[in-house]
Design an enzyme around this catalytic site. Structure first.
Site, short mmCIF file in Angstrom:
data_model
loop_
_atom_site.label_atom_id
_atom_site.label_comp_id
_atom_site.label_asym_id
_atom_site.label_seq_id
_atom_site.Cartn_x
_atom_site.Cartn_y
_atom_site.Cartn_z
N ASP A 1 3.74 9.64 -1.55
CA ASP A 1 2.50 8.88 -1.31
C ASP A 1 2.51 7.71 -1.98
O ASP A 1 2.50 7.73 -3.17
CB ASP A 1 1.37 9.68 -1.26
CG ASP A 1 0.62 9.51 0.06
OD1 ASP A 1 0.53 8.66 0.78
OD2 ASP A 1 -0.43 10.51 0.36
N HIS B 1 0.91 -1.08 -0.04
CA HIS B 1 0.05 -0.03 0.17
C HIS B 1 0.94 1.28 0.13
O HIS B 1 0.15 2.28 -0.20
CB HIS B 1 -0.96 0.16 1.16
CG HIS B 1 -1.91 -0.94 1.00
ND1 HIS B 1 -3.30 -0.82 0.84
CD2 HIS B 1 -1.89 -2.27 1.19
CE1 HIS B 1 -3.92 -1.69 0.82
NE2 HIS B 1 -3.29 -2.66 1.26
#
Length: 759
Positions: free
Chosen positions: A388, A181
């Site tokens: 991110d 993730h």
């Protein structure tokens, strides 16, 4: 009308069996209050994706409850039992003494910063690594305990990167998928990580590995080559006959859920309040966790630059910044919070008027209704992380702009930037251009806004979280099915009890052993290849049996083999793949092809030397009957590329000669066609045709000729995971040494397992 949830897609769903989701945290949280134990359920994106899949497939979710201080408390256990029964959530108990090192230490002080490309902030200690390993082992035990035949295991994120291989070793037939993730960093950054090879090995236990973006996937492939020397193609890794599938598959959100929230009366009231309060003011919104990776100070400084550079916008634009507290007990995060607080205070203090404040700062979480309302009224969203993995705030904002009147300002370093090209993309470190991007967003014509937002909304809707989850499960099932099909044609594990029995019954045995990769592992430098006394002791024990004829058949030069092994009684040596042989107790090497001219060497040497000059760290080795270009110490990607080019060059050069080029383990060797290990077998069986036990073991392409010539009743053993015609396989050279120790009755010396050699 479009359907919600997992039924949205009409793609056929595979028979996946029961789904076992494994993540660091359960979607349930357990906290100790004065009144007793309190239990709450998460409404996050992962739970949104997993819940329908688990419900449909009768699955379970395994993870940590979030606390570890009260094991043995019957009331706490009662809550956990209810989770299992009612929520299908199974809590993993992590001892308090390892939680800090595993979670706060290696996971969040090491992997988090390094994978987000902040190598200057990461911290590593051996104790934290040990706690990380132990925590993964505890998760493995919990998963293995719950596994049933036909289950599909989906492992999530960086806290559990060792778990796929741990489960694979415990349950070889398990079907395993892994999704990361967070970003996977460039290989240059990843190589800063101590134990990096073990982290990669852990991931390779999966059948299917997926990342948010193709960039992260390519970074993983590059690291795999540079760190572990494993080549891969765009969408798969070949470990022998086993295939590991790779894919970039960004996670989505549940956009229709936000539409439902916007239709609620409570949300409409909040929207009305916002619009009344900020009449005549353009609204910017930022929603982030208080995390170093989110770039909050950089965003605030860019907003300050916007106010200075575009003074006419003062009093007309307000930034509503939501900062959700995170890791407040970590010193670096306390410093970040203080920096953000001070910047907000400075900007508001400098630019505020009695009727207007440039920043509305909320250091708390918002309800779903407040969040959806804020997205709905905002003229532009600032999603500007320094790095991110994906960033779902960008997609949530788009999902709430049903009338298409918003603009997304997005950092190019967010994973979402790869699929949201209609956003205004910025470098969050560039204050000046970020300030200009805000002006551009606020002044953008309404038609352009709606065109951009419509394209973004369509993509967010199409690639929602349910589609993501269903696709991941389907791909994992397909990858596992392909592995099982390949396993059907793969050599079986060597049955050690069976070979030991055959060995014991035999009266005359032939044992042919490769050296590099079979009796020792590989290392960078040739001078590390000297076998230690412990290995020689094993070979002495095998060769001492009068029923055995033992031959070391290696590509090594005769000088190496003679120096290392000539003093072991009864041991035959075959150098340069069998071009020359040394019989036991003799001093002179013999060749089946004496007086072979070597006038070919000059031209071939010049070619190899040219490639050595082009490739730092490579060199040419000259043997009596061959030439070898070694590139093990070179840049792996450049070395592999030039090795392919060299092979093509040599194929043309040697087309009408008695020479051939062979690409081995980090080398390209040019040798005479007749010098091969199969000829050693022919020589040995010609003189002694009545062997009733024959064993040949090797690890690379030069051993395949030998395996092909061995009869159907012989023992051919491939050491490693490459494709082979051998009937049996062993995992590595350590297992080969264990086999020799078993056959000879010689206890295996512990130090022998640490030996490495060059290719």
């Amino acid at each position: 009308m479009e359907k919600k949830g997992p039924n949205k897609t009409d793609d056929p769903q595979p028979e996946i069996g029961r789904l076992v989701v494994v993540s660091n945290r359960l979607p349930m949280t357990l906290t100790k209050e004065r009144s007793g134990w309190e239990s709450s359920r998460s409404t996050g994106g992962l739970a949104t994706a997993m819940d329908p899949l688990l419900e449909r497939n009768g699955g379970i979710w395994i993870g940590w409850s979030g606390e570890s201080s009260a094991k043995g408390d019957p009331k706490r256990q009662q809550v956990l039992d209810e989770w299992r029964e009612k929520e299908n959530c199974i809590a993993v108990d992590l001892p308090p003494e390892i939680v800090k090192g595993y979670y706060e230490g290696f996971s969040n002080a090491t992997l988090w910063f390094l994978f987000h490309s902040f190598p200057g902030l990461f911290d590593f200690t051996t104790n934290n690594w040990r706690d990380y390993v132990r925590a993964n082992e505890i998760f493995r035990d919990a998963v293995v305990k719950e596994l049933q035949p036909g289950d599909l295991v989906w492992i999530h994120d960086y806290q559990l990167m060792l778990l796929p291989q741990m489960i694979r070793e415990a349950v070889p037939d398990a079907r395993i998928g892994f999704f990361l993730h967070i970003p996977f960093p460039s290989s240059d950054v990843f190589r800063v990580l101590p134990r990096r090879d073990e982290v990669l090995k852990g991931l390779l236990g999966a059948d299917y590995i997926s990342f948010h973006t193709h960039r992260y996937l390519q970074n993983f492939r590059s690291s795999l080559l540079r760190v572990n020397g494993i080549r891969s193609s765009m969408d798969r890794i070949s470990l022998g006959s086993r295939q590991i599938r790779l894919e970039a598959q960004p996670i989505g959100i549940a956009p229709l859920g936000f539409r439902d929230i916007l239709e609620q009366e409570k949300t409409k009231e909040i929207i009305s309040e916002f619009r009344g309060k900020y009449t005549g003011v353009k609204l910017l919104v930022g929603v982030d966790r208080m995390d170093i990776t989110k770039g909050l100070p950089e965003r605030l400084r860019a907003f300050r630059r916007f106010l200075v550079k575009h003074r006419r916008m003062q009093g007309k634009v307000t930034l509503i910044q939501v900062a959700v507290p995170s890791r407040g007990n970590v010193p670096r995060y306390k410093d970040l919070q203080q920096e953000v607080d001070e910047l907000v205070g400075q900007i508001n203090g400098r630019f505020s008027t009695p009727t207007w404040s440039p920043i509305v700062y909320m250091r708390r979480s918002l309800s779903q209704e407040e969040l959806a309302a804020l997205y709905a009224v905002a003229d532009a969203a600032l999603v500007t992380p320094l790095r991110d993995g994906q960033n779902l705030v960008a997609k949530e904002y788009v999902a709430c702009k049903l009338d298409g009147d918003g603009v997304l300002i997005l950092s190019e370093f967010a994973g979402a930037a790869a699929e949201m090209g209609e956003a205004i993309q910025i470098n969050p470190y560039d204050e000046d251009r970020t300030a200009d991007a805000i002006v551009r967003a606020l002044n953008m014509p309404i038609d352009e806004k709606r065109d951009r937002m419509a394209a973004l909304y369509k993509r967010v809707l199409r690639n929602d979280v349910f589609t993501w989850g269903a696709r991941f499960v389907r791909n994992t099932a397909d990858a596992a099915a392909s592995r099982k099909k390949a396993d059907a044609g793969r050599p079986q594990r060597l049955p050690k009890a069976q070979i030991a029995a055959a060995y014991e019954e035999a009266s005359k045995r032939l044992i042919l052993l490769d050296y590099d990769g079979t009796l020792v592992g590989y290392s960078q430098r040739a001078q590390d290849a000297i076998p230690p006394p412990e290995l020689k002791t094993l070979l002495f024990g095998v060769a001492a049996d009068p029923r055995n004829t033992v031959v070391i058949v290696s590509g090594r030069a005769k000088s190496d083999l003679e120096r290392w092994f000539a003093k072991i009684p009864n041991l035959w040596l075959a150098a340069e793949h069998g071009a020359v042989m040394l019989r036991p107790a003799e001093k002179e090497w013999t060749s089946s092809h004496p007086n072979v001219p070597d006038n070919w060497k000059k031209e071939v040497f010049e070619v190899l030397e040219h490639f050595a000059d082009r490739t730092p760290g490579s060199y040419v080795e000259e043997k009596e009957f061959s030439l070898v270009w070694h590139y093990r110490m070179s840049d792996p990607e450049f070395g592999e590329w030039l090795a392919n080019e060299l092979n093509s060059t040599l194929d043309e050069l040697l087309a009408d000669t008695q020479l051939r080029a062979i690409q081995g383990r980090k080398n390209v060797e040019v040798k005479l066609i007749w010098a091969n290990k199969a000829d050693v077998l022919a020589q040995m069986t010609h003189d002694e045709p009545d062997f009733d036990f024959m064993l040949a073991a090797g690890d690379d392409t030069t051993d395949e000729d030998l395996f092909e010539k061995m009869g159907p009743d012989t023992w051919t053993v491939h050491v490693g995971s490459q494709n082979t015609v051998a009937r049996y396989r062993l995992r590595d050279h350590n297992e080969m040494l264990e086999l020799l120790a078993t056959l000879s009755g010689t206890p295996i010396p512990a130090k022998a397992k640490t030996v490495k050699a060059t290719g």
